[in-house]
Each structure stands twice: as C-alpha cells, then as structure tokens.
Design a protein around this motif. Sequence first.
Motif, PDB file in Angstrom:
ATOM      1  N   TYR A 203       0.830  -1.209   0.000  1.00  0.00           N
ATOM      2  CA  TYR A 203       0.000   0.000   0.000  1.00  0.00           C
ATOM      3  C   TYR A 203       0.861   1.254   0.000  1.00  0.00           C
ATOM      4  O   TYR A 203       0.623   2.205  -0.756  1.00  0.00           O
ATOM      5  N   GLU A 204       1.849   1.276   0.880  1.00  0.00           N
ATOM      6  CA  GLU A 204       2.694   2.462   1.019  1.00  0.00           C
ATOM      7  C   GLU A 204       3.562   2.676  -0.222  1.00  0.00           C
ATOM      8  O   GLU A 204       3.806   3.812  -0.637  1.00  0.00           O
ATOM      9  N   THR A 205       4.018   1.601  -0.821  1.00  0.00           N
ATOM     10  CA  THR A 205       4.872   1.720  -2.009  1.00  0.00           C
ATOM     11  C   THR A 205       4.096   2.303  -3.180  1.00  0.00           C
ATOM     12  O   THR A 205       4.574   3.210  -3.870  1.00  0.00           O
ATOM     13  N   LEU A 206       2.902   1.788  -3.418  1.00  0.00           N
ATOM     14  CA  LEU A 206       2.088   2.336  -4.502  1.00  0.00           C
ATOM     15  C   LEU A 206       1.694   3.777  -4.214  1.00  0.00           C
ATOM     16  O   LEU A 206       1.606   4.599  -5.135  1.00  0.00           O
ATOM     17  N   ALA A 207       1.488   4.112  -2.942  1.00  0.00           N
ATOM     18  CA  ALA A 207       1.149   5.489  -2.581  1.00  0.00           C
ATOM     19  C   ALA A 207       2.298   6.436  -2.905  1.00  0.00           C
ATOM     20  O   ALA A 207       2.082   7.560  -3.383  1.00  0.00           O
ATOM     21  N   MET A 208       3.533   6.001  -2.666  1.00  0.00           N
ATOM     22  CA  MET A 208       4.683   6.847  -3.001  1.00  0.00           C
ATOM     23  C   MET A 208       4.734   7.122  -4.496  1.00  0.00           C
ATOM     24  O   MET A 208       5.063   8.231  -4.929  1.00  0.00           O
ATOM     25  N   MET A 209       4.387   6.112  -5.278  1.00  0.00           N
ATOM     26  CA  MET A 209       4.360   6.306  -6.718  1.00  0.00           C
ATOM     27  C   MET A 209       3.267   7.298  -7.108  1.00  0.00           C
ATOM     28  O   MET A 209       3.488   8.211  -7.914  1.00  0.00           O
ATOM     29  N   ARG A 210       2.079   7.163  -6.504  1.00  0.00           N
ATOM     30  CA  ARG A 210       0.967   8.054  -6.814  1.00  0.00           C
ATOM     31  C   ARG A 210       1.210   9.482  -6.322  1.00  0.00           C
ATOM     32  O   ARG A 210       0.630  10.432  -6.835  1.00  0.00           O
ATOM     33  N   LYS A 211       2.054   9.616  -5.315  1.00  0.00           N
ATOM     34  CA  LYS A 211       2.396  10.962  -4.820  1.00  0.00           C
ATOM     35  C   LYS A 211       3.448  11.651  -5.687  1.00  0.00           C
ATOM     36  O   LYS A 211       3.819  12.790  -5.419  1.00  0.00           O
ATOM     37  N   GLY A 212       3.946  10.966  -6.689  1.00  0.00           N
ATOM     38  CA  GLY A 212       4.967  11.545  -7.556  1.00  0.00           C
ATOM     39  C   GLY A 212       6.360  11.502  -6.973  1.00  0.00           C
ATOM     40  O   GLY A 212       7.217  12.297  -7.350  1.00  0.00           O
ATOM     41  N   GLN A 213       6.609  10.541  -6.072  1.00  0.00           N
ATOM     42  CA  GLN A 213       7.916  10.468  -5.428  1.00  0.00           C
ATOM     43  C   GLN A 213       8.969   9.736  -6.256  1.00  0.00           C
ATOM     44  O   GLN A 213      10.159   9.797  -5.941  1.00  0.00           O
ATOM     45  N   VAL A 214       8.539   9.051  -7.313  1.00  0.00           N
ATOM     46  CA  VAL A 214       9.490   8.349  -8.178  1.00  0.00           C
ATOM     47  C   VAL A 214      10.059   9.336  -9.188  1.00  0.00           C
ATOM     48  O   VAL A 214       9.322  10.080  -9.842  1.00  0.00           O
ATOM     49  N   LYS A 215      11.367   9.353  -9.324  1.00  0.00           N
ATOM     50  CA  LYS A 215      12.039  10.279 -10.242  1.00  0.00           C
ATOM     51  C   LYS A 215      11.552  10.070 -11.675  1.00  0.00           C
ATOM     52  O   LYS A 215      11.562   8.953 -12.184  1.00  0.00           O
ATOM     53  N   GLY A 216      11.118  11.153 -12.295  1.00  0.00           N
ATOM     54  CA  GLY A 216      10.743  11.098 -13.705  1.00  0.00           C
ATOM     55  C   GLY A 216       9.362  10.545 -13.994  1.00  0.00           C
ATOM     56  O   GLY A 216       8.988  10.417 -15.153  1.00  0.00           O
ATOM     57  N   ILE A 217       8.585  10.221 -12.943  1.00  0.00           N
ATOM     58  CA  ILE A 217       7.244   9.665 -13.141  1.00  0.00           C
ATOM     59  C   ILE A 217       6.224  10.566 -12.439  1.00  0.00           C
ATOM     60  O   ILE A 217       6.312  10.788 -11.222  1.00  0.00           O
ATOM     61  N   GLY A 218       5.272  11.089 -13.188  1.00  0.00           N
ATOM     62  CA  GLY A 218       4.253  11.958 -12.611  1.00  0.00           C
ATOM     63  C   GLY A 218       3.289  11.189 -11.731  1.00  0.00           C
ATOM     64  O   GLY A 218       2.956  10.033 -12.014  1.00  0.00           O
ATOM     65  N   GLY A 219       2.812  11.841 -10.678  1.00  0.00           N
ATOM     66  CA  GLY A 219       1.888  11.185  -9.761  1.00  0.00           C
ATOM     67  C   GLY A 219       0.549  10.835 -10.379  1.00  0.00           C
ATOM     68  O   GLY A 219      -0.126   9.909  -9.927  1.00  0.00           O
ATOM     69  N   ASP A 220       0.152  11.572 -11.423  1.00  0.00           N
ATOM     70  CA  ASP A 220      -1.137  11.312 -12.087  1.00  0.00           C
ATOM     71  C   ASP A 220      -0.987  10.494 -13.367  1.00  0.00           C
ATOM     72  O   ASP A 220      -1.988  10.179 -14.013  1.00  0.00           O
ATOM     73  N   ASP A 221       0.232  10.166 -13.727  1.00  0.00           N
ATOM     74  CA  ASP A 221       0.472   9.450 -14.986  1.00  0.00           C
ATOM     75  C   ASP A 221       0.432   7.945 -14.725  1.00  0.00           C
ATOM     76  O   ASP A 221       1.466   7.290 -14.583  1.00  0.00           O
ATOM     77  N   ILE A 222      -0.762   7.396 -14.689  1.00  0.00           N
ATOM     78  CA  ILE A 222      -0.924   5.986 -14.339  1.00  0.00           C
ATOM     79  C   ILE A 222      -0.347   5.062 -15.409  1.00  0.00           C
ATOM     80  O   ILE A 222       0.107   3.949 -15.100  1.00  0.00           O
TER      81      ILE A 222
END
Length: 237
Positions: A203-222
């Motif tokens: 849950y927390e890992t996917l949330a970090m992705m959705r928050k835009g915490q991954v370099k170069g990946i937008g939080g809304d770009d599913i």
Amino acid sequence: MRKRKNPFKGRQFTSEVILWSVRWYLQFPISYRDLELMLRDRGVSVDHTTLYRWIQAYAPELERRLRPHLRPTNGSWRVDETYLKVKGRWVYLYRAVDSRGQTIDFRLSTRRDAQAAKRFFRKALARPNTVNPRTITVDRNAAYPKAVADMKRDKQLWRFARLRQVKYLNNIVEQDHRRVKRLVRPGLGFRRFRTAWRTLVGYETLAMMRKGQVKGIGGDDIVAQAAFMNALFNVAA
C-alpha cells in the motif's frame, strides 16, 4: 554481475497478469474477491487465494526495487501512529511524511512506546532518500521526547533537531492515514502480523508512486507508472 533470479519462475500465470493484479489491489480499495471478478471479466480465471499469495510475494519485492528511484524527502518530519487490527488485536502503524506530504517511512509495531519510536526513527534515517530532520512534529505522546533525547545522546539523531509537540501541525500525516485505512477496510482486517506488514508495504509503495515520489514519473500518470513497474521487474510493456 550475477543475473537476478526471475521472480515469476514457476508461476502459472504471466508476469503481466500478476503485476496488473498486484498494482490494482495495492492501489485501490478492493477485496481479493473483487479483484478475482475483475480478472474474470477480462477472461482470466484466478482464485482469490492465489491473488493473496501474489500480494504477499511481490509487495515487499516491489518496495525493494522501487526504493532506489525515490526523490529525496525534506527535513521537516511529521510523525504519527495509527491503529490497525491484526487477529482481533490492535497494533500500531508508525508513519512519517515530510512537509509536502511525501512519505518518509513506515513501520508496524505491536508496541507504542519509546523503544518502538526509536526503532521507527532508525529505520527512517537509514533510507537513502531521507535526511536527518531539522524538525520532528509529533502529537502529545510522551514516548517521542524520550526517544528523541535518547537518539541525540547516542548521536543517532542531529543534536539540533527540534521536536515540536503540536497536534494541528500534524494534520498532514493524519489525513494521510485515511488513505491507508480506506485500503485496509475491504479486506476486513488481517489474520497475521506478517501478512499485515507485507500488505501494508505494498500500500505504502504504490502510494509513493501516486504521490509523484518516483524520479521522472508523474503522480497522475498511471500509464507511466504501470510501465515503470513492469520495467522494475524486467517485464516488456
């Protein structure tokens, strides 16, 4: 360099189906039986117990592979714990976000005391994308001042870090707890501590992705998030 073991070896289903299932379960408030029906609608027959095993196997592995790609968090920590039930008993999920709401770290504990707080702080400080905090904002839990004082004395925490026990400043992390609770609710609780922890990691890992915490990946770009997750596991898009 030693070749990394294929995590999908021996599975009955393709890696694409597995990762799609893992991503959707960890991202949205659905039950295993809901996901079983969703897959059946797409022509894939997977039992809900198999879906459960996939989450247990791949959620921690997803976090391990994603962590090196996270953006740095800032030095204004907002720390709090929320309650979850495991086998009918309350346990404590320690969580920290920075002043922008970016997840710093999380830890599930059977206890809520200074020792548990110190274990959480040490875990958070060991992350490659975190910094020693300038401020640590917490509630009135008496365990936090003791934990911070002990860690400063042992030189595990910056000695100028300021502890603030101001409840309203922690609204940002308290609001973030609601997302976790919303995801947990369809599952009707956990039966084992280990099961709970592995699912919460997802849950927390996917949330970090959705928050835009991954370099170069937008939080809304599913779409980009799905492609990135496939790339982490060396799965062709």
